[in-house]
Each structure stands twice: as structure tokens, then as C-alpha cells.
Scaffold this active site. Structure first.
Site, PDB file in Angstrom:
ATOM      1  N   ASP A  39      42.200  28.405  43.507  1.00  0.00           N
ATOM      2  CA  ASP A  39      43.560  28.028  43.910  1.00  0.00           C
ATOM      3  C   ASP A  39      44.440  27.743  42.696  1.00  0.00           C
ATOM      4  O   ASP A  39      45.562  28.261  42.573  1.00  0.00           O
ATOM      5  CB  ASP A  39      43.467  26.779  44.804  1.00  0.00           C
ATOM      6  CG  ASP A  39      44.796  26.440  45.467  1.00  0.00           C
ATOM      7  OD1 ASP A  39      45.720  27.268  45.419  1.00  0.00           O
ATOM      8  OD2 ASP A  39      44.894  25.328  46.029  1.00  0.00           O
ATOM      9  N   HIS A  72      25.942  37.374  37.225  1.00  0.00           N
ATOM     10  CA  HIS A  72      25.211  38.654  37.180  1.00  0.00           C
ATOM     11  C   HIS A  72      23.929  38.630  38.011  1.00  0.00           C
ATOM     12  O   HIS A  72      22.990  39.371  37.712  1.00  0.00           O
ATOM     13  CB  HIS A  72      24.926  39.081  35.716  1.00  0.00           C
ATOM     14  CG  HIS A  72      26.145  39.656  35.053  1.00  0.00           C
ATOM     15  ND1 HIS A  72      26.125  40.232  33.802  1.00  0.00           N
ATOM     16  CD2 HIS A  72      27.431  39.750  35.482  1.00  0.00           C
ATOM     17  CE1 HIS A  72      27.343  40.652  33.484  1.00  0.00           C
ATOM     18  NE2 HIS A  72      28.156  40.360  34.484  1.00  0.00           N
ATOM     19  N   ASP A 108      39.203  37.514  34.687  1.00  0.00           N
ATOM     20  CA  ASP A 108      37.810  37.908  34.913  1.00  0.00           C
ATOM     21  C   ASP A 108      37.003  36.621  35.087  1.00  0.00           C
ATOM     22  O   ASP A 108      36.757  35.912  34.114  1.00  0.00           O
ATOM     23  CB  ASP A 108      37.333  38.718  33.697  1.00  0.00           C
ATOM     24  CG  ASP A 108      35.916  39.260  33.866  1.00  0.00           C
ATOM     25  OD1 ASP A 108      35.285  39.004  34.909  1.00  0.00           O
ATOM     26  OD2 ASP A 108      35.458  39.950  32.922  1.00  0.00           O
ATOM     27  N   ASP A 112      47.515  30.329  41.114  1.00  0.00           N
ATOM     28  CA  ASP A 112      48.887  29.824  40.933  1.00  0.00           C
ATOM     29  C   ASP A 112      49.352  30.043  39.487  1.00  0.00           C
ATOM     30  O   ASP A 112      50.535  30.279  39.240  1.00  0.00           O
ATOM     31  CB  ASP A 112      48.979  28.346  41.310  1.00  0.00           C
ATOM     32  CG  ASP A 112      48.892  28.140  42.821  1.00  0.00           C
ATOM     33  OD1 ASP A 112      48.989  29.135  43.572  1.00  0.00           O
ATOM     34  OD2 ASP A 112      48.714  26.983  43.255  1.00  0.00           O
ATOM     35  N   ASP A 171      53.626  29.431  45.119  1.00  0.00           N
ATOM     36  CA  ASP A 171      52.291  28.981  45.507  1.00  0.00           C
ATOM     37  C   ASP A 171      51.564  30.210  46.048  1.00  0.00           C
ATOM     38  O   ASP A 171      51.856  30.686  47.139  1.00  0.00           O
ATOM     39  CB  ASP A 171      52.421  27.888  46.583  1.00  0.00           C
ATOM     40  CG  ASP A 171      51.056  27.424  47.074  1.00  0.00           C
ATOM     41  OD1 ASP A 171      50.036  27.741  46.404  1.00  0.00           O
ATOM     42  OD2 ASP A 171      51.004  26.758  48.121  1.00  0.00           O
ATOM     43  N   ILE A 172      50.668  30.755  45.252  1.00  0.00           N
ATOM     44  CA  ILE A 172      49.915  31.942  45.693  1.00  0.00           C
ATOM     45  C   ILE A 172      48.828  31.456  46.657  1.00  0.00           C
ATOM     46  O   ILE A 172      48.074  30.528  46.340  1.00  0.00           O
ATOM     47  CB  ILE A 172      49.297  32.676  44.482  1.00  0.00           C
ATOM     48  CG1 ILE A 172      50.376  33.053  43.448  1.00  0.00           C
ATOM     49  CG2 ILE A 172      48.538  33.915  44.948  1.00  0.00           C
ATOM     50  CD1 ILE A 172      51.470  33.970  43.948  1.00  0.00           C
ATOM     51  N   GLU A 212      33.871  47.948  34.071  1.00  0.00           N
ATOM     52  CA  GLU A 212      33.929  46.924  33.019  1.00  0.00           C
ATOM     53  C   GLU A 212      32.518  46.551  32.603  1.00  0.00           C
ATOM     54  O   GLU A 212      32.233  46.344  31.425  1.00  0.00           O
ATOM     55  CB  GLU A 212      34.682  45.691  33.535  1.00  0.00           C
ATOM     56  CG  GLU A 212      34.948  44.636  32.449  1.00  0.00           C
ATOM     57  CD  GLU A 212      33.887  43.558  32.314  1.00  0.00           C
ATOM     58  OE1 GLU A 212      34.003  42.734  31.381  1.00  0.00           O
ATOM     59  OE2 GLU A 212      32.925  43.536  33.099  1.00  0.00           O
ATOM     60  N   GLU A 213      31.642  46.469  33.599  1.00  0.00           N
ATOM     61  CA  GLU A 213      30.273  46.005  33.334  1.00  0.00           C
ATOM     62  C   GLU A 213      29.456  47.002  32.512  1.00  0.00           C
ATOM     63  O   GLU A 213      28.399  46.682  32.016  1.00  0.00           O
ATOM     64  CB  GLU A 213      29.554  45.672  34.655  1.00  0.00           C
ATOM     65  CG  GLU A 213      30.226  44.568  35.479  1.00  0.00           C
ATOM     66  CD  GLU A 213      30.095  43.168  34.874  1.00  0.00           C
ATOM     67  OE1 GLU A 213      29.572  43.043  33.747  1.00  0.00           O
ATOM     68  OE2 GLU A 213      30.529  42.217  35.540  1.00  0.00           O
TER      69      GLU A 213
HETATM   70  N1  PHE Z   1      33.422  40.134  31.173  1.00  0.00           N
HETATM   71  C1  PHE Z   1      32.262  39.341  31.497  1.00  0.00           C
HETATM   72  C2  PHE Z   1      31.529  40.008  32.657  1.00  0.00           C
HETATM   73  O1  PHE Z   1      32.142  40.641  33.468  1.00  0.00           O
HETATM   74  C3  PHE Z   1      32.608  37.939  31.895  1.00  0.00           C
HETATM   75  C4  PHE Z   1      33.433  37.214  30.912  1.00  0.00           C
HETATM   76  C5  PHE Z   1      34.772  37.110  31.109  1.00  0.00           C
HETATM   77  C6  PHE Z   1      32.848  36.655  29.798  1.00  0.00           C
HETATM   78  C7  PHE Z   1      35.563  36.443  30.184  1.00  0.00           C
HETATM   79  C8  PHE Z   1      33.617  35.987  28.877  1.00  0.00           C
HETATM   80  C9  PHE Z   1      34.970  35.888  29.085  1.00  0.00           C
HETATM   81  O2  PHE Z   1      30.358  39.898  32.770  1.00  0.00           O
HETATM   82 ZN    ZN Z   2      30.104  40.635  34.578  1.00  0.00          ZN
HETATM   83 ZN    ZN Z   3      33.513  40.090  34.688  1.00  0.00          ZN
END
Ligand code: PHE
Ligand code: ZN
Ligand code: ZN
Ligand code: CA
Length: 472
Positions: free
Chosen positions: A294, A279, A190, A298, A33-34, A161-162
Site C-alpha cells: 500500500d 525465489h 521489483d 502510493d 491514493d493508489i 528479468e530472472e
Molecule cells: N531483481 C531481483 C530478482 O528479481 C530482486 C532484487 C530487486 C534484488 C532489487 C535487489 C534489488 O530476483
Molecule cells: Zn527474482
Molecule cells: Zn525481481
């Protein structure tokens, strides 16, 4: 978090006792259980970092580096071996935090990751404080659990990532090929605490993807209905996927709209976005559904605890039938496609066996040549290797610059992956055997291809014989 040595010792003893039970399966690991309380505390920390750094955790701004340093310090304190890997972007320097649990077989690496950066408009609490908090808390819980990992666990917190998955791409592009081959699975998280949540499981590479199926069965066992979602290029698993590494992940939804059928099974509001603050500046500490967080953390714990113990089998070449037809080229070009004349019994180059072989390049002018063959790799394979013998002679330098190359590739639909590259620097006029792991392609029909390329002068001949693809 301080790790109690006594707790660690007791935990180890219990686990060691459990694995001694005859017939017990290595897969039957009880799911942890995280703690959602701890994960929420990590999110509070991300919010406070953003608040004291201009309201965001964007690449190149101080809130990003503060996030990275804070995550790294938590992992260091828990006993992880960590690296802060920097790389440059158009928005300034960014960083990946990579943390490895220094136990278990380094030849079998199980990874989980999440992007740690926000967009510039807000603190990025759901996107992607949630994935980061979940992966971080799972890593900390694993360290404190006393579990004895059979495999090597590694956690990645990606920058930028963005800006186009830059951190994860940088990481995989800078991994030596031998290290890439050791990564058995990459799990991505994500956005997992969306305020109007869905329960989505990535459906990127469905063929024989046990991890995807394990995530789905896990949620089913908790009476949580899931849907598959195709997230192909939209998050950091894509960089791993492009190397042929198995990937999976979960997602609670971004800008998409919840349907009424989804509201019936998951609750929440139909006709509204899963995350109306996606965003935006309002993606703050109030933009969360803690039930979703939650449940999904898990699921991360379930996957890490189980895959840490997964039996990945013998790395030795498997035994079984050779799936390559006409493997020693003795029937000529039969079963092979590609450049005419490459498969030859010319006496100018020795065959390793018989008289025929594949002689790529040796033209001494700018040119490319290839041969290939389509192979169906059994879905049930637990090992699959491509081996061949290669002889390389050249009039180029053999000490410094690469001029002429042969690439060993796997073509899977529209994706071509280069498994290995040999060049004039690898000159050897006796045949040398090479073996490459192709288990990532089990359950698929792929083309195994040898692609030669020469520059404008000075020949290099890549002569290949006795190709085998054995999957057992
Ligand atoms: N990677 C996208 C973002 O950070 C979000 C996302 C995650 C979209 C998984 C689709 C699937 O904005
Ligand atoms: Zn994003
Ligand atoms: Zn994202
Ligand atoms: Ca031959």
C-alpha cells in the site's frame, strides 16, 4: 476497469482550473491514493494464472505469456497504446509489454517499469507480482484520473528479468538513439510487498538524482523512514542507467536479513529475511505484507503524478559559457588528450575556423585514434548540449556498408556511453554541425571523447572543429 467519460471530463476541468492559478507550481500535484485493493486483485489474478499453468509464470512457460496478455488487455481497455514486444531467450520466447499514454509531449518521456516474470520454482507473487501490480494499478488510475499529462508516460512490463535482465536490455538496445534521448526518467519496482518489509530507495546514481530524493522526501512526508540501497545490476533499471538515463526505484527487500535496528523502525522480525520465500515455491499469494504494498504503490503514484507535470525545459541548445577549453584547437593539443598528431594545422584538410582541427583516421589501414577532454557539467544545469562540426571524406562506399567509424562518447568513471556514431556512410566534405544532449551527466565530471576506427583499407577522414559543451 471501465473509464467513465463523465468522470474524465470533470477531472480535466478541475485540473485545468488548478493550473490557471497564478504562481502555482507545476510540481505541486496532489498525490493520489493508489488502491491497494485493486493491486491485491491484480496479484490474485497472477496467482490464478500461475495455478492454472503449472505453478509458475516463468519465461517460455504458458504462465508468462498469460500474464503478459492479461496486463496488456487491462491497459488496452484503459486507453493505452500497447505493444507486445517478443524476443528470444535460452528458455524460449519472452515478451515485454510496453504501454504509452497517448497524450503529453513525446519529447519528454517519463517511464516506470517492473519485471513480469517469475522464477521457475513458484508463482512469483512478491517477486515480482507486487511491482507489476503496483505499476499496472498506477497506470490504470492515471488513465481514470482525468489528469492532463504535460509529459509522455510510458510503462514497461519486462520479460526474462530472472534470466539476466533480458527484456529491459532488449528494449533499450532496440530503441533508436533519438528515442533514448527523450526518456527523462526510468522508475523501477521489483519486490515491494515483502512479508518482513524494509523501505529501501535505490541509491544507484546519487549525483543530482532528483527522483531518488523525491522518493525519500515522499516517504518522510508519510513518516516512513527509508534506507538507501545499492542495487546496481540487480534489476531492470540497470539497462536504462547504462544509457545515462536517470533512474530511481524502491524495494522492500529480498533474501537479506532484517537487522534489529530495522525491526525497531519498520516492525517485523529481526534476524529473518525480508522475504523468506524469495525465489521459492512459497512466494505465493500469502507471501505479502499489504501495508508495504500500500505504501509503496502510493509512492509510485506520487512520482508518476508529479513527473507527468514536470517542466523539462527548452530542448533548444542552452546559452552559457563553453565548458570546452581550446574548442577550436587553435592552441594545438593543449587541454586535449589522446592520440598524438590528431590535432593538426596540416593544409591537407581545411579547418572550419582558423587553421587547426582534429583529424581522426584517414590512414587507410586498420587503426584507432582518439581525442578527449574532461569537463565538469554543473549540477544546476537544466540543459546541457555537446555540439561540434564534422567533415567526413572517404574512399569507402557511401551507400551501403559501414567500414570506418567515429564514435562520440562520454566516459563517466568506468562507464563509457556512445552518444552518436558517424561512418563512411555519412560523407560530407562541407562541415556539418551536430548537437547531442548531455544533461544526463549534470553534476559530474566526465570525459568527452571522439574515437575513430578504420578497417584494413580505403581511408575515411573524420575532421572535427569548434567543439562546444554548453550547460545552462
Ligand atoms: N531483481 C531481483 C530478482 O528479481 C530482486 C532484487 C530487486 C534484488 C532489487 C535487489 C534489488 O530476483
Ligand atoms: Zn527474482
Ligand atoms: Zn525481481
Ligand atoms: Ca579550428
Amino acid at each position: 476497469m471501465l473509464k467513465s467519460p463523465l468522470y474524465g471530463v470533470l477531472g480535466t476541468a478541475l485540473v485545468a482550473g488548478a493550473v490557471l492559478i497564478p504562481g502555482s507550481s507545476a510540481q505541486a500535484v496532489e498525490s493520489p491514493d493508489i488502491s491497494v485493493t485493486n493491486a491485491k486483485a491484480h496479484l490474485d489474478q497472477f496467482q490464478s494464472i500461475a495455478t492454472s499453468n503449472g505453478g509458475n509464470r516463468y519465461t517460455g512457460r504458458p504462465g508468462y505469456l498469460a500474464s503478459a496478455n492479461w496486463v496488456k488487455s487491462k491497459l488496452d481497455a484503459a486507453g493505452y497504446t500497447t505493444v507486445l514486444q517478443s524476443f528470444s531467450t535460452s528458455a524460449g520466447t519472452s515478451y515485454n509489454v510496453i504501454a504509452e499514454w497517448p497524450h503529453g509531449d513525446a519529447n519528454h518521456v517519463v517511464m516506470a517499469g517492473s519485471h513480469l516474470d517469475s522464477v521457475s520454482s513458484g508463482p512469483g507473487i512478491n517477486d515480482n507480482g507486487t511491482g507489476s501490480a503496483g505499476v499496472l494499478e498506477t497506470a490504470l488510475a492515471y488513465a481514470a484520473s482525468g489528469q492532463v499529462a504535460k509529459n509522455r508516460l510510458r510503462f514497461g512490463f519486462w520479460g526474462a528479468e530472472e534470466l539476466g535482465l533480458l527484456g529491459s536490455k532488449y528494449y533499450v538496445n532496440n530503441l533508436p538513439a533519438a528515442d533514448r534521448d527523450k526518456i527523462e526518467l526510468y522508475l523501477n519496482f521489483d519486490m515491494i510487498g515483502s512479508p518482513n518489509p524494509g523501505y529501501f530507495v535505490y541509491n544507484d546514481n546519487p549525483a543530482g538524482n532528483g527522483a531518488r530524493d523525491d522518493l525519500t522526501s515522499y516517504f518522510t512526508s508519510k513518516s516512513i523512514q527509508t534506507e538507501y540501497v545499492d542495487v546496481q545490476g540487480r534489476s531492470d533499471h540497470a539497462a536504462f542507467r547504462s544509457l545515462g538515463i536517470a533512474t530511481a526505484g524502491t524495494f522492500s527487500g529480498a533474501e537479506g536479513t532484517k537487522t534489529s535496528a530495522q525491526a525497531t523502525k519498520w516492525g517485523g522480525t529481526a534476524g529473518q529475511a525480508y522475504d523468506p520465500c524469495y525465489h521459492r515455491s512459497c512466494d505465493n499469494i500469502n507471501n505479502l505484507n499489504l501495508t508495504s504494498l500500500d505504501r509503496q504503490i502510493d509512492a509510485i503514484g506520487h512520482m508518476i503524478w508529479n513527473y507527468a507535470q514536470k517542466e523539462y525545459g527548452d530542448p533548444e541548445p542552452p546559452t552559457g559559457d563553453n565548458l570546452i577549453k581550446n574548442p577550436g584547437f587553435e592552441s594545438g593539443a593543449v587541454n586535449w588528450t589522446g592520440t598524438t598528431g590528431v590535432i593538426t594545422n596540416s593544409s591537407s584538410k581545411p579547418a572550419r575556423t582558423g587553421t587547426y582541427k582534429a583529424w581522426l583516421q584517414g590512414n587507410g589501414r586498420s587503426s584507432t585514434e582518439n581525442i578527449g577532454q574532461s569537463v565538469a557539467i554543473p549540477a544546476a544545469a537544466t540543459a546541457a548540449s555537446l555540439s561540434f562540426w564534422i567533415r567526413i571524406d572517404t574512399t569507402e562506399t557511401t551507400s551501403s556498408t559501414v567500414y570506418d567509424t567515429v564514435k562520440v562518447q562520454v566516459v563517466d568513471g568506468s562507464t563509457t556511453t556512445t552518444l552518436a556514431t558517424y561512418s563512411n556512410l555519412n560523407k560530407s566534405t562541407s562541415y556539418v554541425q551536430k548537437t547531442l544532449n548531455v544533461l544526463a551527466y549534470k553534476g559530474k565530471t566526465v570525459t568527452v571523447k571522439f574515437l575513430g576506427q578504420e578497417d584494413s583499407s580505403l581511408q575515411t577522414s573524420f575532421v572535427i572543429d569548434d567543439v562546444a559543451l554548453i550547460g545552462g
